[in-house]
Design a protein around this motif. Sequence first.
Motif, PDB file in Angstrom:
ATOM      1  N   ASN A  60     -56.783 -17.626   5.385  1.00 17.66           N
ATOM      2  CA  ASN A  60     -56.605 -18.984   5.905  1.00 17.66           C
ATOM      3  C   ASN A  60     -56.260 -19.917   4.742  1.00 17.66           C
ATOM      4  N   PHE A  61     -54.975 -20.193   4.554  1.00 14.41           N
ATOM      5  CA  PHE A  61     -54.561 -21.075   3.452  1.00 14.41           C
ATOM      6  C   PHE A  61     -54.946 -22.517   3.767  1.00 14.41           C
ATOM      7  N   VAL A  62     -55.471 -23.216   2.769  1.00 20.33           N
ATOM      8  CA  VAL A  62     -55.960 -24.588   3.001  1.00 20.33           C
ATOM      9  C   VAL A  62     -55.300 -25.613   2.082  1.00 20.33           C
ATOM     10  N   GLN A  63     -54.592 -25.146   1.051  1.00 17.16           N
ATOM     11  CA  GLN A  63     -53.995 -26.108   0.112  1.00 17.16           C
ATOM     12  C   GLN A  63     -52.675 -25.575  -0.402  1.00 17.16           C
ATOM     13  N   ASP A  64     -51.677 -26.466  -0.426  1.00 15.04           N
ATOM     14  CA  ASP A  64     -50.377 -26.133  -1.018  1.00 15.04           C
ATOM     15  C   ASP A  64     -50.256 -26.849  -2.355  1.00 15.04           C
ATOM     16  N   ASN A  65     -49.701 -26.151  -3.340  1.00  9.93           N
ATOM     17  CA  ASN A  65     -49.461 -26.761  -4.658  1.00  9.93           C
ATOM     18  C   ASN A  65     -47.995 -26.606  -5.025  1.00  9.93           C
ATOM     19  N   GLN A  66     -47.524 -27.517  -5.851  1.00  9.25           N
ATOM     20  CA  GLN A  66     -46.147 -27.430  -6.352  1.00  9.25           C
ATOM     21  C   GLN A  66     -46.109 -27.962  -7.766  1.00  9.25           C
ATOM     22  N   SER A  67     -45.389 -27.232  -8.637  1.00 10.44           N
ATOM     23  CA  SER A  67     -45.189 -27.746  -9.997  1.00 10.44           C
ATOM     24  C   SER A  67     -43.721 -27.598 -10.362  1.00 10.44           C
ATOM     25  N   ILE A  68     -43.255 -28.447 -11.243  1.00  7.50           N
ATOM     26  CA  ILE A  68     -41.877 -28.366 -11.743  1.00  7.50           C
ATOM     27  C   ILE A  68     -41.964 -28.259 -13.263  1.00  7.50           C
ATOM     28  N   SER A  69     -41.172 -27.361 -13.822  1.00  6.35           N
ATOM     29  CA  SER A  69     -41.273 -27.087 -15.269  1.00  6.35           C
ATOM     30  C   SER A  69     -39.896 -26.792 -15.840  1.00  6.35           C
ATOM     31  N   GLN A  70     -39.789 -27.053 -17.147  1.00  5.83           N
ATOM     32  CA  GLN A  70     -38.572 -26.711 -17.880  1.00  5.83           C
ATOM     33  C   GLN A  70     -38.718 -25.312 -18.480  1.00  5.83           C
ATOM     34  N   ARG A  71     -37.562 -24.729 -18.844  1.00 10.13           N
ATOM     35  CA  ARG A  71     -37.620 -23.397 -19.484  1.00 10.13           C
ATOM     36  C   ARG A  71     -38.577 -23.447 -20.684  1.00 10.13           C
ATOM     37  N   GLY A  72     -39.367 -22.420 -20.860  1.00  8.26           N
ATOM     38  CA  GLY A  72     -40.285 -22.316 -22.005  1.00  8.26           C
ATOM     39  C   GLY A  72     -41.727 -22.619 -21.640  1.00  8.26           C
ATOM     40  N   THR A 109     -37.392 -25.710 -12.849  1.00  5.69           N
ATOM     41  CA  THR A 109     -37.903 -24.703 -11.904  1.00  5.69           C
ATOM     42  C   THR A 109     -39.032 -25.305 -11.080  1.00  5.69           C
ATOM     43  N   ILE A 110     -38.877 -25.171  -9.735  1.00  3.17           N
ATOM     44  CA  ILE A 110     -39.896 -25.665  -8.803  1.00  3.17           C
ATOM     45  C   ILE A 110     -40.710 -24.479  -8.294  1.00  3.17           C
ATOM     46  N   PHE A 111     -42.012 -24.503  -8.572  1.00  2.00           N
ATOM     47  CA  PHE A 111     -42.923 -23.417  -8.228  1.00  2.00           C
ATOM     48  C   PHE A 111     -43.852 -23.916  -7.134  1.00  2.00           C
ATOM     49  N   PHE A 112     -43.938 -23.154  -6.053  1.00  2.00           N
ATOM     50  CA  PHE A 112     -44.724 -23.578  -4.887  1.00  2.00           C
ATOM     51  C   PHE A 112     -45.696 -22.476  -4.505  1.00  2.00           C
ATOM     52  N   TYR A 113     -46.948 -22.834  -4.179  1.00  2.00           N
ATOM     53  CA  TYR A 113     -47.866 -21.791  -3.746  1.00  2.00           C
ATOM     54  C   TYR A 113     -48.941 -22.322  -2.807  1.00  2.00           C
ATOM     55  N   LYS A 114     -49.372 -21.439  -1.917  1.00  2.00           N
ATOM     56  CA  LYS A 114     -50.430 -21.716  -0.956  1.00  2.00           C
ATOM     57  C   LYS A 114     -51.714 -21.106  -1.500  1.00  2.00           C
ATOM     58  N   CYS A 115     -52.850 -21.824  -1.301  1.00  2.00           N
ATOM     59  CA  CYS A 115     -54.151 -21.338  -1.763  1.00  2.00           C
ATOM     60  C   CYS A 115     -55.109 -21.248  -0.576  1.00  2.00           C
ATOM     61  N   ASP A 116     -55.994 -20.247  -0.613  1.00  2.00           N
ATOM     62  CA  ASP A 116     -56.943 -20.101   0.511  1.00  2.00           C
ATOM     63  C   ASP A 116     -58.309 -20.703   0.177  1.00  2.00           C
ATOM     64  N   ASN A 117     -58.350 -21.481  -0.929  1.00  2.00           N
ATOM     65  CA  ASN A 117     -59.582 -22.194  -1.275  1.00  2.00           C
ATOM     66  C   ASN A 117     -59.177 -23.445  -2.051  1.00  2.00           C
ATOM     67  N   TYR A 118     -60.044 -24.481  -1.962  1.00  2.00           N
ATOM     68  CA  TYR A 118     -59.650 -25.752  -2.584  1.00  2.00           C
ATOM     69  C   TYR A 118     -59.831 -25.704  -4.106  1.00  2.00           C
ATOM     70  N   TYR A 119     -59.084 -26.560  -4.768  1.00  2.00           N
ATOM     71  CA  TYR A 119     -59.221 -26.747  -6.214  1.00  2.00           C
ATOM     72  C   TYR A 119     -60.652 -27.172  -6.540  1.00  2.00           C
ATOM     73  N   HIS A 120     -61.219 -26.510  -7.531  1.00  2.00           N
ATOM     74  CA  HIS A 120     -62.589 -26.866  -7.943  1.00  2.00           C
ATOM     75  C   HIS A 120     -62.630 -26.787  -9.457  1.00  2.00           C
TER      76      HIS A 120
END
Length: 179
Positions: free
Chosen positions: A44-56, A128-139
Motif C-alpha cells: 500500500n503506497f502512501v507517499q510519492d517523491n520526486q527529485s531532479i538532479s544534474q549529471r554527477g 534527470t527527474i527521479f520519481f518513486y512511490k513509498c509504502d511508509n512515510y518519511y521519518h
Amino acid sequence: MIVRETGLQDCFVIEPTIFDDGRGSFFESFNLQKFQEKVGLNINFVQDNQSISQRGVLRGLHFQKGEFAQAKLVRVIKGRVLDVVVDIRKNSETFGQTFSIELTGENNKQLFVPRGFAHGFSVLEDDTIFFYKCDNYYHKASEGGILFNDKTLQIDWKLKKEEILLSEKDTFLNSLDHL
Ligand SMILES: Cc1cn([C@H]2C[C@H](O)[C@@H](COP(=O)(O)OP(=O)(O)O[C@H]3O[C@H](C)C(=O)[C@H](O)[C@H]3O)O2)c(=O)[nH]c1=O
C-alpha cells in the motif's frame, strides 16, 4: 507489464507495456491491481517523491530503520540513472548483495525495492527527474545509510570520482560493516 527477478528476494524489475502511436506513447506507470497480481505482494503506497538532479549527483545509499522501513517503486521520468540496491535484511541469504540497473526516461523500466534494502542512484544525465512511490512515510529520525564507496560493496556508479556530487549528509554515512 513484465516482472523480472533480480536474484534478491522480493526485489523485481518491472517493464510496463508501452503503447506507441503517431502521437507518441502511453503507458500505465502504476496499476495497483496489476502490481499486486504480478508482483504477488500486498503493498500500500502512501507517499510519492520526486527529485531532479544534474549529471554527477549521487543520492544514497539510504534506508529508514525499523517500523519506518520503506518499500519503494522507483523510476526515471526523464534522463538516466544507475539505480543500486543492497540487501541489508539481517537474516537474508543474500545479505550484503547488490543489484543495479540503468533506469531511463527511454526504457521506462521500474525497480521495486522491498523494505530492508538500502537504495541509491547515480545520475548519468543532466536534468534527470527521479520519481518513486513509498509504502511508509518519511521519518527523519529513522534515516540510515551506507557510504557510496563502501569497501565491501565496491559499487561502480559509472561516474568519475571527481564528478561525484554528494549531499553533506551522505559524506558521513556508515560502512556496511557498521550497520
Ligand atoms: C526523503 C525525503 C526528504 N525530505 C526532505 C529532507 C531534506 O530537507 C530534503 C532532501 O532530502 P534528502 O537529502 O534525504 O534527499 P535524497 O538524498 O534524495 O534522499 C532520498 O534518496 C534516496 C535515493 C532514497 O531512496 C530515499 O528515498 C531518500 O533518502 O527533503 C522530505 O521532506 N521527505 C522525504 O521523504
